[in-house]
Design a protein around this motif. Structure first.
Motif, PDB file in Angstrom:
ATOM      1  N   ARG A   1       0.836  -1.190   0.000  1.00  0.00           N
ATOM      2  CA  ARG A   1       0.000   0.000   0.000  1.00  0.00           C
ATOM      3  C   ARG A   1       0.875   1.246   0.000  1.00  0.00           C
ATOM      4  NH1 ARG A   1      -2.602  -0.302   6.136  1.00  0.00           N
ATOM      5  NH2 ARG A   1      -0.689   0.208   7.296  1.00  0.00           N
ATOM      6  N   LYS A   2       0.310   2.307  -0.569  1.00  0.00           N
ATOM      7  CA  LYS A   2       1.005   3.586  -0.586  1.00  0.00           C
ATOM      8  C   LYS A   2       0.035   4.660  -0.152  1.00  0.00           C
ATOM      9  CE  LYS A   2       4.019   6.609  -3.206  1.00  0.00           C
ATOM     10  NZ  LYS A   2       3.543   7.753  -2.389  1.00  0.00           N
ATOM     11  N   ALA A   3       0.379   5.271   0.979  1.00  0.00           N
ATOM     12  CA  ALA A   3      -0.403   6.387   1.501  1.00  0.00           C
ATOM     13  C   ALA A   3       0.214   7.694   1.024  1.00  0.00           C
ATOM     14  CB  ALA A   3      -0.421   6.331   3.023  1.00  0.00           C
ATOM     15  N   PRO A   4      -0.579   8.756   0.948  1.00  0.00           N
ATOM     16  CA  PRO A   4      -0.049  10.052   0.509  1.00  0.00           C
ATOM     17  C   PRO A   4       1.127  10.492   1.373  1.00  0.00           C
ATOM     18  CG  PRO A   4      -2.431  10.109   0.596  1.00  0.00           C
ATOM     19  CD  PRO A   4      -2.018   8.810   1.209  1.00  0.00           C
ATOM     20  N   GLY A   5       2.214  10.878   0.719  1.00  0.00           N
ATOM     21  CA  GLY A   5       3.369  11.371   1.442  1.00  0.00           C
ATOM     22  C   GLY A   5       4.235  10.295   2.062  1.00  0.00           C
ATOM     23  N   LYS A   6       3.887   9.046   1.840  1.00  0.00           N
ATOM     24  CA  LYS A   6       4.661   7.956   2.413  1.00  0.00           C
ATOM     25  C   LYS A   6       5.149   7.024   1.304  1.00  0.00           C
ATOM     26  CE  LYS A   6       2.289   7.816   6.876  1.00  0.00           C
ATOM     27  NZ  LYS A   6       1.589   6.946   7.857  1.00  0.00           N
ATOM     28  N   GLU A   7       6.174   6.256   1.615  1.00  0.00           N
ATOM     29  CA  GLU A   7       6.651   5.269   0.659  1.00  0.00           C
ATOM     30  C   GLU A   7       5.725   4.052   0.664  1.00  0.00           C
ATOM     31  OE1 GLU A   7      11.442   6.250   0.751  1.00  0.00           O
ATOM     32  OE2 GLU A   7      10.711   4.265   1.298  1.00  0.00           O
ATOM     33  N   ARG A   8       5.761   3.334  -0.445  1.00  0.00           N
ATOM     34  CA  ARG A   8       4.967   2.106  -0.498  1.00  0.00           C
ATOM     35  C   ARG A   8       5.530   1.094   0.494  1.00  0.00           C
ATOM     36  NH1 ARG A   8       3.939  -0.037  -6.392  1.00  0.00           N
ATOM     37  NH2 ARG A   8       6.164  -0.527  -6.286  1.00  0.00           N
ATOM     38  N   GLU A   9       4.636   0.378   1.147  1.00  0.00           N
ATOM     39  CA  GLU A   9       5.056  -0.596   2.146  1.00  0.00           C
ATOM     40  C   GLU A   9       4.333  -1.916   1.954  1.00  0.00           C
ATOM     41  OE1 GLU A   9       3.922   0.504   6.112  1.00  0.00           O
ATOM     42  OE2 GLU A   9       1.857   0.945   5.556  1.00  0.00           O
ATOM     43  N   GLY A  10       4.982  -2.980   2.367  1.00  0.00           N
ATOM     44  CA  GLY A  10       4.365  -4.292   2.306  1.00  0.00           C
ATOM     45  C   GLY A  10       3.350  -4.453   3.413  1.00  0.00           C
ATOM     46  N   VAL A  11       2.237  -5.067   3.093  1.00  0.00           N
ATOM     47  CA  VAL A  11       1.143  -5.259   4.050  1.00  0.00           C
ATOM     48  C   VAL A  11       0.990  -6.734   4.411  1.00  0.00           C
ATOM     49  CG1 VAL A  11      -1.343  -5.045   4.389  1.00  0.00           C
ATOM     50  CG2 VAL A  11      -0.085  -3.226   3.220  1.00  0.00           C
ATOM     51  N   SER A  12       0.931  -7.572   3.377  1.00  0.00           N
ATOM     52  CA  SER A  12       0.737  -8.996   3.610  1.00  0.00           C
ATOM     53  C   SER A  12       1.254  -9.762   2.398  1.00  0.00           C
ATOM     54  CB  SER A  12      -0.747  -9.304   3.828  1.00  0.00           C
ATOM     55  OG  SER A  12      -0.934 -10.691   4.066  1.00  0.00           O
ATOM     56  N   CYS A  13       1.630 -11.026   2.622  1.00  0.00           N
ATOM     57  CA  CYS A  13       2.104 -11.834   1.520  1.00  0.00           C
ATOM     58  C   CYS A  13       1.790 -13.298   1.797  1.00  0.00           C
ATOM     59  CB  CYS A  13       3.593 -11.647   1.274  1.00  0.00           C
ATOM     60  SG  CYS A  13       4.607 -11.832   2.739  1.00  0.00           S
ATOM     61  N   ILE A  14       1.696 -14.053   0.714  1.00  0.00           N
ATOM     62  CA  ILE A  14       1.426 -15.481   0.813  1.00  0.00           C
ATOM     63  C   ILE A  14       2.375 -16.191  -0.135  1.00  0.00           C
ATOM     64  CG2 ILE A  14      -0.433 -15.351  -0.918  1.00  0.00           C
ATOM     65  CD1 ILE A  14      -1.877 -17.532   0.777  1.00  0.00           C
ATOM     66  N   SER A  15       2.960 -17.277   0.344  1.00  0.00           N
ATOM     67  CA  SER A  15       3.980 -17.946  -0.451  1.00  0.00           C
ATOM     68  C   SER A  15       3.358 -18.800  -1.545  1.00  0.00           C
ATOM     69  CB  SER A  15       4.856 -18.816   0.445  1.00  0.00           C
ATOM     70  OG  SER A  15       4.133 -19.966   0.856  1.00  0.00           O
ATOM     71  N   ALA A  16       4.204 -19.134  -2.528  1.00  0.00           N
ATOM     72  CA  ALA A  16       3.753 -19.996  -3.619  1.00  0.00           C
ATOM     73  C   ALA A  16       3.825 -21.456  -3.244  1.00  0.00           C
ATOM     74  CB  ALA A  16       4.611 -19.745  -4.856  1.00  0.00           C
ATOM     75  N   SER A  17       4.670 -21.794  -2.282  1.00  0.00           N
ATOM     76  CA  SER A  17       4.951 -23.193  -2.007  1.00  0.00           C
ATOM     77  C   SER A  17       3.932 -23.815  -1.059  1.00  0.00           C
ATOM     78  CB  SER A  17       6.361 -23.327  -1.431  1.00  0.00           C
ATOM     79  OG  SER A  17       6.521 -22.459  -0.319  1.00  0.00           O
ATOM     80  N   ASP A  18       3.925 -23.349   0.173  1.00  0.00           N
ATOM     81  CA  ASP A  18       3.080 -23.998   1.177  1.00  0.00           C
ATOM     82  C   ASP A  18       1.987 -23.095   1.718  1.00  0.00           C
ATOM     83  OD1 ASP A  18       5.469 -23.692   3.960  1.00  0.00           O
ATOM     84  OD2 ASP A  18       4.545 -22.223   2.622  1.00  0.00           O
TER      85      ASP A  18
ATOM     86  N   SER B   1       2.334 -20.267   3.181  1.00  0.00           N
ATOM     87  CA  SER B   1       2.702 -19.492   4.367  1.00  0.00           C
ATOM     88  C   SER B   1       2.338 -18.030   4.158  1.00  0.00           C
ATOM     89  CB  SER B   1       4.206 -19.604   4.612  1.00  0.00           C
ATOM     90  OG  SER B   1       4.575 -20.930   4.880  1.00  0.00           O
ATOM     91  N   THR B   2       1.984 -17.382   5.249  1.00  0.00           N
ATOM     92  CA  THR B   2       1.587 -15.984   5.175  1.00  0.00           C
ATOM     93  C   THR B   2       2.403 -15.138   6.147  1.00  0.00           C
ATOM     94  OG1 THR B   2      -0.154 -16.306   6.820  1.00  0.00           O
ATOM     95  CG2 THR B   2      -0.772 -16.583   4.520  1.00  0.00           C
ATOM     96  N   ASP B   3       2.433 -13.858   5.890  1.00  0.00           N
ATOM     97  CA  ASP B   3       3.093 -12.925   6.784  1.00  0.00           C
ATOM     98  C   ASP B   3       2.385 -11.584   6.683  1.00  0.00           C
ATOM     99  OD1 ASP B   3       6.607 -12.062   7.446  1.00  0.00           O
ATOM    100  OD2 ASP B   3       4.821 -12.068   8.704  1.00  0.00           O
ATOM    101  N   TYR B   4       2.502 -10.821   7.762  1.00  0.00           N
ATOM    102  CA  TYR B   4       1.814  -9.547   7.838  1.00  0.00           C
ATOM    103  C   TYR B   4       2.725  -8.489   8.431  1.00  0.00           C
ATOM    104  CZ  TYR B   4      -2.250 -12.540   7.201  1.00  0.00           C
ATOM    105  OH  TYR B   4      -3.149 -13.454   6.699  1.00  0.00           O
ATOM    106  N   ALA B   5       2.528  -7.268   7.992  1.00  0.00           N
ATOM    107  CA  ALA B   5       3.198  -6.151   8.645  1.00  0.00           C
ATOM    108  C   ALA B   5       2.639  -6.021  10.059  1.00  0.00           C
ATOM    109  CB  ALA B   5       2.950  -4.869   7.853  1.00  0.00           C
ATOM    110  N   GLY B   6       3.490  -5.554  10.961  1.00  0.00           N
ATOM    111  CA  GLY B   6       3.064  -5.442  12.344  1.00  0.00           C
ATOM    112  C   GLY B   6       1.832  -4.570  12.536  1.00  0.00           C
TER     113      GLY B   6
END
Length: 124
Positions: free
Chosen positions: A38-55, A57-62
């Motif tokens: 996601r990219k908010a006004p005035g901020k750099e784009r940041e990772g929010v969530s991801c899911i792997s291709a293999s198993d 697995s997921t991860d989230y920004a704090g």
């Protein structure tokens, strides 16, 4: 044609929920790791969530852990981001991206395809 198309954004009140969808065409999403950024006004784009291709697995920004859930529907070739308990600071353009690296996580340079983005605005 290879394409990622996000949908589901809009205006929501604080505390509300939105589900974003990322539909792929021209390739099989199950073979790719998928990330939401996601990219908010005035901020750099940041990772929010991801899911792997293999198993799967997921991860989230704090900042979203416990509120957002990423999932994949292989039959629909679509990845979803369920966003609950939304806060005004979640306001941003949300992008999905697909990476041939099985676990690209937050490394934007590893992502091969990007969607055009969808706006989410959370009002207080």
């Amino acid at each position: 044609e290879v394409q990622l198309v996000e949908s589901g954004g809009g205006l929501v009140q604080a505390g509300g929920s939105v589900r974003l969808a990322c539909a792929a065409s021209g390739f099989t999403l199950d073979d790719y790791a998928v990330g939401w950024f996601r990219k908010a006004p005035g901020k750099e784009r940041e990772g929010v969530s991801c899911i792997s291709a293999s198993d799967g697995s997921t991860d989230y920004a704090g900042s979203v852990k416990g509120r957002f859930t990423i999932s994949k529907d292989n039959a629909k070739n679509t990845v979803y981001l369920q966003m609950n308990s939304l806060k005004p600071e979640d306001t941003a353009v949300y992008y999905c991206a697909a990476s041939y690296y099985p676990w690209a996580k937050w490394s934007e340079t590893l992502y091969n395809y990007w969607g055009q983005g969808t706006q989410v605005t959370v009002s207080s």
